[in-house]
Design a protein around this motif. Structure first.
Motif, PDB file in Angstrom:
ATOM      1  N   LEU A 123       0.827  -1.206   0.000  1.00 30.07           N
ATOM      2  CA  LEU A 123       0.000   0.000   0.000  1.00 30.07           C
ATOM      3  C   LEU A 123       0.868   1.266   0.000  1.00 30.07           C
ATOM      4  O   LEU A 123       0.520   2.267  -0.622  1.00 30.07           O
ATOM      5  CB  LEU A 123      -0.931   0.006   1.206  1.00 30.07           C
ATOM      6  CG  LEU A 123      -2.068  -1.020   1.140  1.00 30.07           C
ATOM      7  CD1 LEU A 123      -2.858  -1.036   2.436  1.00 30.07           C
ATOM      8  CD2 LEU A 123      -2.995  -0.722  -0.046  1.00 30.07           C
ATOM      9  N   ALA A 124       2.016   1.209   0.698  1.00 29.91           N
ATOM     10  CA  ALA A 124       2.875   2.391   0.727  1.00 29.91           C
ATOM     11  C   ALA A 124       3.478   2.671  -0.642  1.00 29.91           C
ATOM     12  O   ALA A 124       3.803   3.811  -0.967  1.00 29.91           O
ATOM     13  CB  ALA A 124       3.986   2.204   1.757  1.00 29.91           C
ATOM     14  N   THR A 163       1.995   1.840  -3.578  1.00 30.08           N
ATOM     15  CA  THR A 163       0.969   1.887  -4.616  1.00 30.08           C
ATOM     16  C   THR A 163       0.377   3.285  -4.652  1.00 30.08           C
ATOM     17  O   THR A 163       0.071   3.856  -3.601  1.00 30.08           O
ATOM     18  CB  THR A 163      -0.160   0.880  -4.332  1.00 30.08           C
ATOM     19  OG1 THR A 163       0.418  -0.408  -4.228  1.00 30.08           O
ATOM     20  CG2 THR A 163      -1.185   0.872  -5.446  1.00 30.08           C
ATOM     21  N   ASN A 164       0.257   3.790  -5.838  1.00 25.30           N
ATOM     22  CA  ASN A 164      -0.177   5.176  -5.934  1.00 25.30           C
ATOM     23  C   ASN A 164      -1.578   5.313  -6.508  1.00 25.30           C
ATOM     24  O   ASN A 164      -2.023   6.389  -6.840  1.00 25.30           O
ATOM     25  CB  ASN A 164       0.819   5.953  -6.815  1.00 25.30           C
ATOM     26  CG  ASN A 164       0.874   7.396  -6.390  1.00 25.30           C
ATOM     27  OD1 ASN A 164       0.240   7.762  -5.406  1.00 25.30           O
ATOM     28  ND2 ASN A 164       1.595   8.205  -7.129  1.00 25.30           N
ATOM     29  N   GLY A 167      -5.631   1.852  -4.031  1.00 28.16           N
ATOM     30  CA  GLY A 167      -4.703   1.676  -2.922  1.00 28.16           C
ATOM     31  C   GLY A 167      -5.018   2.632  -1.794  1.00 28.16           C
ATOM     32  O   GLY A 167      -5.029   2.257  -0.624  1.00 28.16           O
ATOM     33  N   ARG A 168      -5.287   3.893  -2.169  1.00 22.72           N
ATOM     34  CA  ARG A 168      -5.590   4.890  -1.126  1.00 22.72           C
ATOM     35  C   ARG A 168      -6.896   4.551  -0.412  1.00 22.72           C
ATOM     36  O   ARG A 168      -6.987   4.661   0.812  1.00 22.72           O
ATOM     37  CB  ARG A 168      -5.681   6.292  -1.749  1.00 22.72           C
ATOM     38  CG  ARG A 168      -4.322   6.914  -1.996  1.00 22.72           C
ATOM     39  CD  ARG A 168      -4.424   8.414  -2.172  1.00 22.72           C
ATOM     40  NE  ARG A 168      -5.203   8.792  -3.344  1.00 22.72           N
ATOM     41  CZ  ARG A 168      -4.705   8.847  -4.573  1.00 22.72           C
ATOM     42  NH1 ARG A 168      -3.433   8.545  -4.775  1.00 22.72           N
ATOM     43  NH2 ARG A 168      -5.443   9.201  -5.581  1.00 22.72           N
ATOM     44  N   ALA A 201      -8.198   1.550  -0.029  1.00 21.63           N
ATOM     45  CA  ALA A 201      -7.966   0.385   0.836  1.00 21.63           C
ATOM     46  C   ALA A 201      -7.264   0.813   2.116  1.00 21.63           C
ATOM     47  O   ALA A 201      -7.581   0.330   3.207  1.00 21.63           O
ATOM     48  CB  ALA A 201      -7.127  -0.657   0.091  1.00 21.63           C
ATOM     49  N   THR A 202      -6.292   1.755   2.000  1.00 18.76           N
ATOM     50  CA  THR A 202      -5.586   2.227   3.199  1.00 18.76           C
ATOM     51  C   THR A 202      -6.563   2.864   4.176  1.00 18.76           C
ATOM     52  O   THR A 202      -6.517   2.605   5.383  1.00 18.76           O
ATOM     53  CB  THR A 202      -4.510   3.241   2.798  1.00 18.76           C
ATOM     54  OG1 THR A 202      -3.724   2.669   1.754  1.00 18.76           O
ATOM     55  CG2 THR A 202      -3.614   3.564   3.979  1.00 18.76           C
ATOM     56  N   VAL A 209      -9.823   2.391   4.440  1.00 16.92           N
ATOM     57  CA  VAL A 209     -10.729   1.393   5.024  1.00 16.92           C
ATOM     58  C   VAL A 209     -10.008   0.613   6.118  1.00 16.92           C
ATOM     59  O   VAL A 209     -10.554   0.350   7.191  1.00 16.92           O
ATOM     60  CB  VAL A 209     -11.256   0.448   3.929  1.00 16.92           C
ATOM     61  CG1 VAL A 209     -12.008  -0.714   4.546  1.00 16.92           C
ATOM     62  CG2 VAL A 209     -12.149   1.209   2.965  1.00 16.92           C
ATOM     63  N   LEU A 210      -8.729   0.272   5.862  1.00 20.03           N
ATOM     64  CA  LEU A 210      -7.961  -0.464   6.868  1.00 20.03           C
ATOM     65  C   LEU A 210      -7.776   0.374   8.127  1.00 20.03           C
ATOM     66  O   LEU A 210      -7.939  -0.104   9.234  1.00 20.03           O
ATOM     67  CB  LEU A 210      -6.586  -0.809   6.312  1.00 20.03           C
ATOM     68  CG  LEU A 210      -6.423  -2.133   5.603  1.00 20.03           C
ATOM     69  CD1 LEU A 210      -5.053  -2.211   4.977  1.00 20.03           C
ATOM     70  CD2 LEU A 210      -6.616  -3.275   6.578  1.00 20.03           C
TER      71      LEU A 210
END
Lengths: 322, 290
Positions: free
Chosen positions: B109-110, B112-113, B117-118, B120-121, B123-124
């Motif tokens: 995730l860090a 992935t741009n 990806g953003r 998912a980050t 939501v996590l």
């Protein structure tokens, strides 16, 4: 204790310098790259997201769904009841009491360890083995199990426990720390505050050690006394530490369960120490009103989300305003 | 630097008058001693004969004994050994799974741009504040569907799902501080994504791994509610639920209860004393790095 998403690094993913350096080419190269990206997702991204989805996201969604039903494992047919559960909650005396209990517990748990932790951190903010050793002692309860902490304190605060024995020797009568319905909630909050104190101490110490010495020197040259130096230099620069401690304490107060289960089991009397989190599990697993319990859980989630968002917004604005 | 040299150079410009400088150590000792009374009581009562505990819990162990500890270890129902084995198994499996999955996901995730990806980050990270009580009821339904209710595997999978957001938070934050060029160079040299991650990235993440392992380890070892609900009342006992059951069964026998508490805490306590700096950093990580 969940660590808060306050720290800005966590939410940011976009990095301007990571913009693609190579212009995407048309044709077969592009689809190969898309394949590679998919493979990378499958290998690195998917497993973690899948477990999170199954065991956190899906249950949250199910909680919403069950809260609209009269689900009960001992009833063969589960009916859709709309918002009935929520309507019942608003007039349920037991639930309203648990809201009050949660509010009191949260207020104490946010204020006491924050204030005491700051005081102790200021005392310990010196170099050398002596202060390091005491910092280590204050942190011990953080690594202990809440069950152990609860049992020890139950012994200390029992009607014939250590505290009352000491009070008796001082000529003061026994206090019903855990047996008096009007006192038990405060004793419980004090025990949880004791366990969280070391966390706050350490976070404040880290904050204090990041204050540049030049600022103190400059303030001293400007003629600021100790109180002035604290108010104008230390306190504003501790804003991030205050935010972290407040959010962590807030979330741990909302999910408090272990201490209540072991120390008071919601009593003494009817529900004098039963928080929303405690009542939710009692209703779901002991009384088996699962649909109704899920309605409580959903309300609790909304309260936690709103409260942490508001607190973070307020406190982080202070950080920006410096 | 010698102790004398350290004393000669105060950490802060001397705020207190030298005539009152003895006040600080005195205040620290007084507050600290008061704070540590409960810790002293556990230690003293663990080594005290059972009948001495109830009448004078705070007295010094004048007749020190290991009787409580041996009594706990020799119990005919093996409560201690069963609990210890279960706790070790659950903690080891959960921490290993969590470290592997959240290091990979955090790195992914860090680096992935994309919009996904953003999303998912976010939501996590919102999972960081979900109280377990909100999901425990439906979790029992989910685990029943997979036939994992009342099993160690079920609890391990739940632990992984519940703590993955924290792991991603720590690992993603750390990955952003290391340059991407090394990974790119290795990829150009033909290394697969898998090799790049395990051979090059993961070793660089060691400080984050240490923090995450300690955080996961302490929380899962001390966890009470989740094993209570997921493992159920059968023989699936961890050290915390074991202690809880012991106070129910042996209400009066505080020797056993204190012995059990001491033994259950010992592994964490020894590790804490040996690795104090790492523990403090691990358990406040994400907080103090901000």
């Amino acid at each position: 204790m969940a660590t808060s998403p306050t720290v800005d690094g966590g939410v940011r993913t976009a990095r301007p310098e990571q913009a693609p350096r190579v212009r995407p080419a048309a044709g077969p190269g592009r689809s190969r790259r898309a394949h590679a990206a998919l493979a990378r997702f499958g290998l690195f991204g998917a497993p973690g997201l899948l477990v999170y989805g199954c065991f956190v996201l899906a249950p949250v969604a199910l909680s919403f769904w069950y809260s609209l039903t009269d689900d009960n494992p001992f009833r063969p047919h589960t009916r859709f009841v709309g918002l009935d559960n929520y309507r019942t909650l608003l007039t349920d005396q037991e639930f309203l009491t648990s809201l009050r209990v949660t509010t009191v517990l949260t207020a104490i748990l946010v204020i006491v360890p924050n204030a005491a932790g700051l005081g102790i951190a200021l005392l310990l903010n010196r170099k050398g083995w002596f202060y390091r050793a005491w910092r280590g002692v204050f942190f011990v309860p953080v690594v202990l199990s809440s069950v152990v902490v609860s049992i020890v304190w139950t012994r200390l605060l029992a009607d014939d426990g250590v505290v009352n024995q000491a009070l008796g020797r001082a000529g003061i009568g026994a206090v019903g720390w855990l047996s008096d319905p009007s006192l038990a909630l405060y004793s419980l909050a004090g025990i949880m505050a004791w366990q969280m104190l070391g966390f706050c101490v350490v976070v404040y110490l880290a904050g204090l050690q990041s204050v540049p010495e030049e600022l103190y020197e400059a303030a001293a040259i400007d003629g600021a006394n100790a109180a002035g130096r604290f108010r104008h230099v230390t306190w504003p620069l501790l804003a991030p530490a205050l935010t972290i401690n407040t959010v962590v304490l807030l979330i741990s107060a909302f999910k408090a369960y272990d201490h209540i289960q072991v120390i008071t089991a919601g009593g003494p009397g009817s529900g004098t120490t039963a928080t929303v989190a405690f009542l939710t599990l009692q209703t779901g697993f002991i009384a088996n009103h699962q649909g109704y319990a899920c309605a409580m859980a959903v309300l609790m989630l909304l309260i936690v989300a709103t409260a942490s968002a508001v607190v973070m917004r307020l406190l982080q604005r202070r950080e920006v305003d410096l | 630097m010698s102790a004398a040299a350290r004393r000669a150079r105060p950490a802060r410009p001397s705020v207190t008058d030298s005539r009152t400088s003895w006040l600080r150590p005195l205040a620290v000792t007084a507050v600290g001693a008061l704070f540590a009374v409960p810790l002293y009581v556990v230690l003293a009562d663990t080594f005290k004969p059972g009948p001495d505990i109830a009448p004078s819990p705070a007295s010094l162990p004048t007749h020190p004994t290991l009787g409580n500890l041996t009594a706990v270890m020799d119990r005919p129902d093996h409560l201690f050994w069963v609990s210890l084995t279960n706790s070790l198994l659950i903690t080891t499996l959960s921490v290993t799974g969590l470290t592997v999955l959240s290091a990979m996901l955090g790195h992914y995730l860090a680096r992935t741009n994309s919009r996904w990806g953003r999303a998912a980050t976010l939501v996590l990270l919102s999972g960081l504040m979900i109280p377990p009580q909100v999901i425990l009821l439906p979790i029992t339904h989910v685990l029943r569907v997979f036939h994992l209710m009342a099993t160690v595997q079920g609890l391990v999978l739940f632990n992984i799902g519940y703590y993955v957001p924290f792991g991603v938070f720590v690992f993603a934050g750390f990955v952003r501080t290391i340059p991407v060029e090394m990974e790119e160079a290795a990829a150009i040299d033909g290394a697969s994504a898998f090799t790049v991650f395990w051979r090059i990235v993961f070793p660089l993440l060691r400080p984050a791994t240490a923090s995450a392992v300690i955080f996961f380890g302490v929380w899962i070892w001390n966890d009470f509610l989740d094993p209570l609900v997921i493992l159920g009342p059968g023989d699936g006992t961890t050290v915390t639920t074991g202690i809880y059951r012991a106070i129910g069964q042996y209400q009066a026998d505080y020797g056993t209860v204190f012995g059990l508490m001491f033994l259950a805490t010992l592994p964490v306590l020894i590790l804490y004393l040996a690795l104090q700096k790492h523990f403090v950093r691990g358990l406040t990580s994400g907080a103090t790095k901000g």
